[in-house]
Design a protein around this motif. Structure first.
Motif, PDB file in Angstrom:
ATOM      1  N   GLY A 291      -4.821  -4.538 -14.287  1.00 19.84           N
ATOM      2  CA  GLY A 291      -6.195  -5.413 -14.350  1.00 19.84           C
ATOM      3  C   GLY A 291      -7.314  -4.774 -13.607  1.00 19.84           C
ATOM      4  O   GLY A 291      -8.405  -5.216 -13.618  1.00 19.84           O
ATOM      5  N   SER A 292      -7.034  -3.745 -12.634  1.00 22.32           N
ATOM      6  CA  SER A 292      -8.284  -3.181 -11.647  1.00 22.32           C
ATOM      7  C   SER A 292      -7.737  -1.535 -11.834  1.00 22.32           C
ATOM      8  O   SER A 292      -6.717  -0.974 -11.902  1.00 22.32           O
ATOM      9  CB  SER A 292      -7.909  -3.689 -10.586  1.00 22.32           C
ATOM     10  N   ASN A 293      -9.069  -0.858 -12.162  1.00 24.00           N
ATOM     11  CA  ASN A 293      -8.902   0.279 -12.080  1.00 24.00           C
ATOM     12  C   ASN A 293      -9.562   1.021 -10.755  1.00 24.00           C
ATOM     13  O   ASN A 293      -9.575   2.440 -10.565  1.00 24.00           O
ATOM     14  CB  ASN A 293      -9.839   1.121 -13.024  1.00 24.00           C
ATOM     15  N   ASP A 294      -9.648   0.167  -9.526  1.00 24.64           N
ATOM     16  CA  ASP A 294     -10.394   0.764  -8.426  1.00 24.64           C
ATOM     17  C   ASP A 294      -9.316   0.356  -7.261  1.00 24.64           C
ATOM     18  O   ASP A 294      -9.883   0.330  -6.078  1.00 24.64           O
ATOM     19  CB  ASP A 294     -11.752   0.376  -8.446  1.00 24.64           C
ATOM     20  N   GLU A 295      -8.150  -0.131  -7.472  1.00 26.19           N
ATOM     21  CA  GLU A 295      -7.296  -0.697  -6.552  1.00 26.19           C
ATOM     22  C   GLU A 295      -5.776  -0.086  -6.871  1.00 26.19           C
ATOM     23  O   GLU A 295      -5.351  -0.019  -8.075  1.00 26.19           O
ATOM     24  CB  GLU A 295      -6.987  -2.077  -6.665  1.00 26.19           C
ATOM     25  N   VAL A 296      -5.045   0.397  -5.853  1.00 21.26           N
ATOM     26  CA  VAL A 296      -3.739   0.726  -5.813  1.00 21.26           C
ATOM     27  C   VAL A 296      -2.958   0.107  -4.819  1.00 21.26           C
ATOM     28  O   VAL A 296      -3.597  -0.300  -3.776  1.00 21.26           O
ATOM     29  CB  VAL A 296      -3.655   2.292  -5.745  1.00 21.26           C
ATOM     30  N   ASP A 297      -1.546   0.117  -4.967  1.00 19.35           N
ATOM     31  CA  ASP A 297      -0.558  -0.449  -3.852  1.00 19.35           C
ATOM     32  C   ASP A 297       0.058   0.808  -3.553  1.00 19.35           C
ATOM     33  O   ASP A 297       0.276   1.641  -4.411  1.00 19.35           O
ATOM     34  CB  ASP A 297       0.417  -1.420  -4.597  1.00 19.35           C
ATOM     35  N   VAL A 298       0.335   1.018  -2.101  1.00 17.42           N
ATOM     36  CA  VAL A 298       1.148   2.255  -1.845  1.00 17.42           C
ATOM     37  C   VAL A 298       2.568   1.632  -1.443  1.00 17.42           C
ATOM     38  O   VAL A 298       2.652   0.919  -0.749  1.00 17.42           O
ATOM     39  CB  VAL A 298       0.186   2.847  -0.498  1.00 17.42           C
ATOM     40  N   VAL A 299       3.534   2.241  -1.818  1.00 23.32           N
ATOM     41  CA  VAL A 299       4.749   1.954  -1.827  1.00 23.32           C
ATOM     42  C   VAL A 299       5.489   2.859  -1.076  1.00 23.32           C
ATOM     43  O   VAL A 299       5.650   4.187  -1.410  1.00 23.32           O
ATOM     44  CB  VAL A 299       5.518   1.456  -3.144  1.00 23.32           C
ATOM     45  N   TYR A 300       6.256   2.409   0.349  1.00 25.09           N
ATOM     46  CA  TYR A 300       7.039   3.603   0.742  1.00 25.09           C
ATOM     47  C   TYR A 300       8.320   3.232   0.867  1.00 25.09           C
ATOM     48  O   TYR A 300       9.040   1.813   0.802  1.00 25.09           O
ATOM     49  CB  TYR A 300       6.805   3.569   2.387  1.00 25.09           C
TER      50      TYR A 300
END
Length: 852
Positions: free
Chosen positions: A438-447
């Motif tokens: 639902g957002s095109n300007d947010e991401v989650d970074v997964v390690y």
């Protein structure tokens, strides 16, 4: 469980192989692999005289494992329906598509519809034998995905098609002699055992590669980077002579790129022919090509939204007007632009390269269109796979922060810092960005990480050629309770050492990264069993260590402590210089206030098995004024890893150590009477025992006097060389100066105040397919000298050999075999007596046990 890419590809290939040709429309999942009904069942006939009728009831005969409810679920006929031959045909096809039945007959008994079925057997046991190239777990999972697994319904046609697909898979790996033999054994209660026996055979070897049409470049240059190659003496290791369709496709793509990077825009591969010998053991590859002409760049134009000032972005473009066209340079330019924009939040930035080819003029105009996309925030940083290590320990290594603009450089740097902790398997730290729904300007970074053994409990499992059997109890944890703190408690005993120690280090004593640690230890040490001079010592020390990072890769540290060292040496067994040093000092117990300053730079990409980066460390250790003896030691260590190729890593190492005393030398004069009895030393009658020689006169009747001087680096702080951790192929600690005891001809190693050791080592990380093991070939050079003035390059020792390092569950194992390239033989006089001791060689060396 997440499948590996190989498993997914295998599952997809097998599923595709058995999908029936008529299954073009969505069907029930359990019907995806059904056998098409026999031709005679496509239009079944009712009993003679039967026509359309209304079904009053439905009866199913022949069921064993499958419930009647399952049949009614798929049967498109219900009670009260009026049926005819067309409806009967639909019903038969619907039941066949379930894949549960071998035979289906539909008839009537009055107004009752009778469905008679013969169930397909269930698979009781599925066995795979002989497969090595494709792992059993991968193969089993692929078969399970298509329903060919224990407990599922057996489908003969599916088994035949799987056999064909496996043959194709092995052929793609170059194994054309493969034999796949499925066996089906009938059991009671309508069950079968399925065995798939695989004889893989040997991969066909590439005997010859022939390129036709290459006029500008030699074939050796064109195929230099290919994974496929003609059989040669290194093929046993590289396996480049094993034919694979996938490898050849990749190699032809490399050939295409080779020409595009040199301006041959019209290059094309016209034909590819692969032939095989009658015995299916030799492959012959022929590729025909057209090189075309060389194109140059007529113009370079940067368009789109560059975000940054256009002139700043244009500096990142390496392609210039008048240059020979090169796709590699264009890709580097595009990557540089996207990386720059990615570091300021534009995670999805793209650079579209639009070429305008003028074939008449042999030129290419380049337009680079920058599409930055939305600027992206990092909403959340997520860690997966850390079952022991707390999130806080990993989060403090992050250089990308939540709520901040996305930065690729910060994300990559965070990954390197996690790898350098040493808590995770080499190469197991992976990072992904996941869009926020639902957002095109947010991401989650997964390690994602895979934890490794960060500590150990060792009890009586140590052995080395130097120490013999080591009985020890050691509990060490580099990641204590997942907190990142390092704790070690040790009790150790062997032929030359008793040691009890405790150490603690908090690498994040403050949030800024200030580390604080403590060391406490006590030991009894017998040097005569350590390949060094014959004396023993009892030591005790307490130390505090501070560390402060000043940059991403630079750290300064300080140590302060106090220690006590009691020496036991005796004239006649210990070298003369050691006994004289103790006599000059006038006591056997040395007390020291000790300090150390150090600077280190660590840019390695991994803690356990680095493949690139540099480690440097400079340290100054000194005893403070007021100590029994005053001295200092300087030490410099350098290690750099060079990634030569995907399979080779070169490590160059160098260590230089130097020590000396500072302040006034200590003098002590001894006088002897005519009777040989010692007189009181100077100072006993009011004289000064610290005065230079000659300042004291012996009493009347003296015929001999001797002045001893304690100067230079104390003997118990000397550097040593030789052995598994310095110059391999020579016995531990035996290189360098030697000295005999009084009235003895046996020369004992006493070390020196100058140490220089270097090494060049090539690691083969892919020779052993285990992340915990690696093989290397090395050349070691070095020696120890009494002082700077004694240094001679001709006295350096050298060796070459191979080594195996393995991080076993019980502790690290190191095995090396070295051949001395430069060594010193013993020198004897005319009577055969040794006048100069030669080097002690030990070609095979190994150590076993200890903690990670």
């Amino acid at each position: 469980m997440t499948r590996t890419p190989a498993r997914r590809l295998l599952a997809l290939a097998l599923a595709t192989a058995i999908a029936p040709a008529w299954a073009q429309q969505p069907v029930d999942p359990q019907a995806a692999f059904a056998v098409p009904p026999p031709a005679q069942a496509q239009a079944p006939q009712l009993a003679p005289g039967a026509g359309s009728f209304t079904v009053s009831d439905i009866r199913v005969d022949g069921l064993q494992r499958i419930g009647a409810g399952t049949v009614f679920t798929y049967l498109p006929i219900e009670r009260g329906d009026t049926i005819n031959q067309s409806r009967i045909g639909e019903a038969v096809r619907a039941l066949y598509r379930t894949g549960f039945f071998e035979d289906i007959q539909i008839g009537r008994q009055g107004d009752i519809l009778v469905v008679t079925v013969t169930e397909r057997p269930a698979i009781n046991k599925l066995t795979l034998t002989g497969n090595k190239d494709i792992k059993t777990e991968d193969l089993s999972e692929g078969l399970n995905d298509i329903g060919l697994s224990e407990g599922e319904t057996f489908d003969r046609l599916a088994l035949d098609r799987v056999t064909q697909e496996l043959t194709r898979q092995y052929n793609n790996r170059g194994k054309y002699n493969v034999e796949i033999e499925p066996t089906v054994s009938r059991l009671d209660r309508n069950r079968v055992d399925v065995t798939i026996a695989i004889k893989e055979g040997k991969a066909a070897k590439i005997r010859h590669i022939n390129l036709i049409g290459n006029e500008q470049f030699e074939q050796e240059d064109l195929t230099d980077t290919w994974e496929s190659g003609e059989s040669n003496w290194l093929s046993w290791y590289r396996r480049d002579d094993q034919y694979s369709k996938e490898k050849l496709s990749g190699d032809l793509e490399k050939l295409h790129n080779y020409y595009l990077d040199r301006g041959y825009v019209d290059f094309s591969i016209d034909s590819t022919q692969v032939s095989i010998s009658p015995d299916k053991r030799d492959m012959f590859i022929t590729a025909g090509m057209t090189e075309g002409e060389v194109y140059t760049i007529s113009s370079v134009e940067l368009t789109g939204d560059t975000v940054l000032p256009k002139e700043d972005v244009e500096r990142l473009v390496l392609a210039k007007e008048g240059q020979i066209f090169s796709r590699a340079i264009l890709e580097l330019s595009s990557d540089a632009i996207t990386a720059t924009l990615g570091n300021i939040g534009y995670a999805f930035a793209q650079v579209n390269t639009i070429p305008e080819i003028d074939r008449d003029a042999r030129t290419v105009g380049i337009k680079l269109q920058v599409v930055p996309g939305p600027r992206v925030n990092v909403r959340r940083i997520v860690f997966r796979g850390n079952t022991r290590t707390s999130d806080e320990v990993m989060r403090r290594e992050m250089r990308q922060f939540e709520g901040a603009w996305y930065s690729q450089a910060a994300i990559d740097r965070s990954k390197v810092r996690l790898q350098r902790l040493g808590y995770f398997e080499s190469g197991s730290v992976n990072v992904e960005t996941e869009p926020v729904p639902g957002s095109n300007d947010e991401v989650d970074v997964v390690y994602s990480v895979t934890e490794t053994t960060s500590g150990s409990f060792v009890f009586g499992v140590g052995y080395s050629q130097l120490a013999g059997l080591t009985t020890s109890v050691q509990l060490s944890q580099n990641n204590f309770l997942g907190s990142g703190n390092r704790v070690s408690v040790e009790a150790q005993r062997n032929v030359y050492l008793q040691r009890y120690a405790f150490s603690f280090l908090n690498p994040y004593f403050t949030d800024d990264g200030l580390s604080l640690g403590y060391n406490l230890w006590w030991r009894e040490f017998d040097n005569s069993e350590f390949n060094t001079a014959q004396y023993s010592s009892t030591n005790a020390a307490g130390q505090m260590v501070l560390g402060l990072p000043i940059t991403e890769s630079d750290t300064i540290s300080a140590l302060v402590g106090i220690d006590r060292n009691q020496i036991f040496a005796f004239r006649g067994s210990s070298p003369e210089s050691i006994v004289d040093y103790i006599d000059a000092v006038g006591q056997r117990t040395f007390h020291s206030w000790r300090g150390e300053l150090a600077w280190a730079r660590d840019s390695r990409n991994d803690f356990l098995q680095p493949t690139r980066g540099t480690l440097q460390r400079v340290s100054l250790e000194t005893t403070l004024p007021g100590s029994t003896v005053e001295y200092f030691k300087l030490n410099y260590e350098f290690s750099k890893y060079w990634p030569i190729s995907r399979a080779l890593v070169l490590n160059t190492r160098f260590e230089l150590g130097y020590g000396d005393s500072y302040g006034d030398d200590v003098y002590r004069t001894f006088c002897r009477s005519l009777g040989g009895q010692p007189l009181p030393p100077p100072g006993a009658d009011g004289g000064d025992a610290g005065d230079p020689p000659g300042s004291e006169e012996c009493e009347d009747g003296t015929v001999f006097n001797r002045t001893l001087v304690a100067t230079g680096l104390p003997f118990f702080e000397n550097f040593y060389a030789g052995g598994a951790r310095s110059v391999r192929g020579f016995r531990d600690n035996t290189l360098g100066p030697r000295e005999a005891a009084f009235n003895s001809s046996f020369l004992q190693p006493i070390g020196g105040s100058l140490k220089t050791v270097g090494s060049v080592e090539m690691f083969f990380p892919q020779l052993i397919k285990s992340p915990a093991a690696r093989v290397s070939a090395f050349v070691d050079v070095g020696n120890v000298f009494r002082d700077v003035d004694a240094f001679e390059s001709s006295e350096l020792r050298a060796s070459a050999g191979v080594a195996l390092m393995w991080r076993a569950p019980v502790g690290p194992i190191s095995i090396s075999y070295a051949y001395p390239l430069r060594s010193q033989d013993s020198v004897r006089d005319s009577n055969g007596r040794v006048t100069q001791q030669g080097d002690e060689l030990e070609r095979l060396q190994f150590t076993f046990g200890g903690a990670f």
